[in-house]
Write a protein that holds these residues in place. Structure first.
Motif, PDB file in Angstrom:
ATOM      1  N   ARG A 263       6.143   0.229  10.635  1.00  0.00           N
ATOM      2  CA  ARG A 263       7.093   1.200  11.169  1.00  0.00           C
ATOM      3  C   ARG A 263       7.011   2.516  10.415  1.00  0.00           C
ATOM      4  O   ARG A 263       6.856   2.523   9.197  1.00  0.00           O
ATOM      5  N   GLN A 264       7.085   3.599  11.122  1.00  0.00           N
ATOM      6  CA  GLN A 264       7.198   4.907  10.467  1.00  0.00           C
ATOM      7  C   GLN A 264       8.452   5.594  10.972  1.00  0.00           C
ATOM      8  O   GLN A 264       8.575   5.846  12.171  1.00  0.00           O
TER       9      GLN A 264
ATOM     10  N   ALA B  98      11.737   3.794   2.586  1.00  0.00           N
ATOM     11  CA  ALA B  98      10.317   3.472   2.407  1.00  0.00           C
ATOM     12  C   ALA B  98       9.529   3.824   3.660  1.00  0.00           C
ATOM     13  O   ALA B  98       8.472   4.460   3.580  1.00  0.00           O
ATOM     14  N   ASP B  99      10.052   3.451   4.811  1.00  0.00           N
ATOM     15  CA  ASP B  99       9.329   3.711   6.060  1.00  0.00           C
ATOM     16  C   ASP B  99       9.310   5.192   6.409  1.00  0.00           C
ATOM     17  O   ASP B  99       8.477   5.652   7.181  1.00  0.00           O
TER      18      ASP B  99
ATOM     19  N   GLY C  74       6.477   6.563   3.799  1.00  0.00           N
ATOM     20  CA  GLY C  74       5.161   5.923   3.792  1.00  0.00           C
ATOM     21  C   GLY C  74       4.945   5.051   2.573  1.00  0.00           C
ATOM     22  O   GLY C  74       3.839   4.963   2.049  1.00  0.00           O
ATOM     23  N   LEU C  75       6.011   4.392   2.101  1.00  0.00           N
ATOM     24  CA  LEU C  75       5.928   3.550   0.903  1.00  0.00           C
ATOM     25  C   LEU C  75       6.459   2.161   1.225  1.00  0.00           C
ATOM     26  O   LEU C  75       6.703   1.848   2.390  1.00  0.00           O
TER      27      LEU C  75
END
Lengths: 255, 255
Positions: free
Chosen positions: B97-98, B209-210, B213-214
């Motif tokens: 997921r982004q 995080a999403d 990008g972590l």
DNA sequence: CGTGACATTGACGTTGGTCAACTACCGTGG
DNA sequence: CCACGGTAGTTGACCAACGTCAATGTCACG
């Protein structure tokens, strides 16, 4: 860490060996004969509007490597690309570079509400653009709702494109990023009537890497791997033949 | 590889323990008393325009976790957030997921030219929004250049914001990303008049995080490290005290 | 040919992701 | 009021992918 330190020649470096005969149609000083007009925002205008726009328009010609504007420059103008290719990028203090986008003919750039550009723009190849004072353009837009709406829609499309890029940078693997890049480029070419095979890469490996959040080495190695797998051919470093676009498409979205 | 597989409860999961007294002003059914009006696009309108807008406006109330629309849904409406917080995100087929953005009060979202949304929207916290049919909104905008221009400027600002996010995702280290995130959030709160200390995190670690990008682990470890270094305090997991914003700022841009 | 920039290839090491265990927190129900 | 359960958050050990560094190859132009 990361990459792209000290990799930025004083601009206007080596011209890239790419044939741009078919890269964006030529413009001949008058809007009436401009090849980008069916693509660009001016398409929304009637004759009166076009005349008003032409009155504030300036011609810009650029060689490969030329700087259009730098991060921090006064943002008084908006540009409409007629032919060629522009890279937009941001730098971190230590020299890491992120290319935020490549502009193709018919697209506009330089739209910001602040009074300074938050990024820089350089010509990737020889290019031609129209430059409009932002003030003047907005005045014309206020008088021509169709133009205003067109600008808005193009901005929305840009947001959509950037969301895709954010997904790519945040969550895709290097393979997926590169495959996505090639296929997206091919699609964009198709839209503006540029032949997509062989796929021309106006930008060099460093540009691609900085666009995809990778290093040149990773880009290079991936191309080599795919060449050995028969997915692509590389007749020259700036030209790619997509031998198996379907497999690339799978790599791009991958499970 | 990467993260965020199988981490998405069937929506409307656990309500987050955050106090949102001060999070976005309440709206009382009429635009005249709406607290978001000085921020949102409707600020550009005179009484007549406001009336026209009100005529096509629908009220939306959401609980934490509620889905507003999903990727692929018909994109017939545009939303204006009045209070709360919305997350916009895209999913890859395997579940990665982004989060492409968090919407705060006064911002609008759902603008696309295609007929389907290319991303999903869910409420992070209890939220209120105005929903406008896109068609209707564009008609009003055509008649009110000031609104049209306002929408355009807000879209441009969004593009600028996303360029920053692209730089972050493509080139910043995890530390830099997290520091940038905290400081940017504080700035955005300041703009809309929300107290920035303690800094409220309406979203959970997974969302952060999403967005960056972590992984959750990296976010968590970084917070812990900074806590031990005395840069921040974490009275509760959804609240952060920025003890040394200057040092964080250095980490954010880092050399 | 010679030169310089770009591209490719190889060897190596670090960082941040993966997997797994553990802890803290909070609401619920006995 | 406390025991319980479930979710979110934290911590640790491990490891592979991708970045780093360095050498070599290629190509276009003078």
């Amino acid at each position: 860490m990361h990459t792209s330190k000290d990799r930025h020649p004083p601009a206007a470096a080596g011209t890239r060996r790419v044939n741009y005969r078919y890269f964006g149609v030529e413009q001949s000083g008058t809007c009436g004969k401009c090849g980008a007009r069916t693509l660009a925002f001016c398409a929304a205008l009637d004759d009166l509007g076009l005349e008003r726009l032409a009155a504030i328009r300036h011609d810009v010609r650029l060689d490969a490597g030329d700087e259009l504007f730098d991060d921090g420059d006064a943002a008084s103008d908006i540009y409409n690309l007629v032919s060629g290719c522009i890279r937009l990028f941001k730098l971190l203090p230590d020299g890491r570079r992120q290319v935020t986008g490549f502009v193709l003919p018919g697209e506009y750039f330089g739209m910001v509400t602040a009074d300074r550009f938050p990024y820089a723009a350089e010509a990737v190849t020889e290019s031609r653009a129209c430059r409009f004072p932002r003030r003047g353009l907005e005045d014309v837009a206020d008088r021509h709702p169709a133009l205003q709406r067109r600008l808005l829609h193009m901005a929305w499309d840009e947001v959509t494109r950037m969301q895709g890029q954010i997904l790519l940078l945040g969550r895709k693997t290097p393979q997926e990023r590169i495959a996505t890049f090639l296929l997206t480029l091919a699609q964009r070419y198709a839209r503006i009537g540029v032949a997509a095979s062989p796929l021309l890469l106006p930008m060099n490996r460093g540009d691609i890497a900085d666009y995809l959040g990778l290093t040149v080495e990773t880009v290079s190695r991936t191309f080599t791997r795919w060449r050995k797998m028969g997915l692509i051919e590389l007749p020259r470093s700036s030209e790619i033949l997509l031998r198996a676009p379907d497999e690339l498409a799978e790599l791009a979205d991958a499970s």
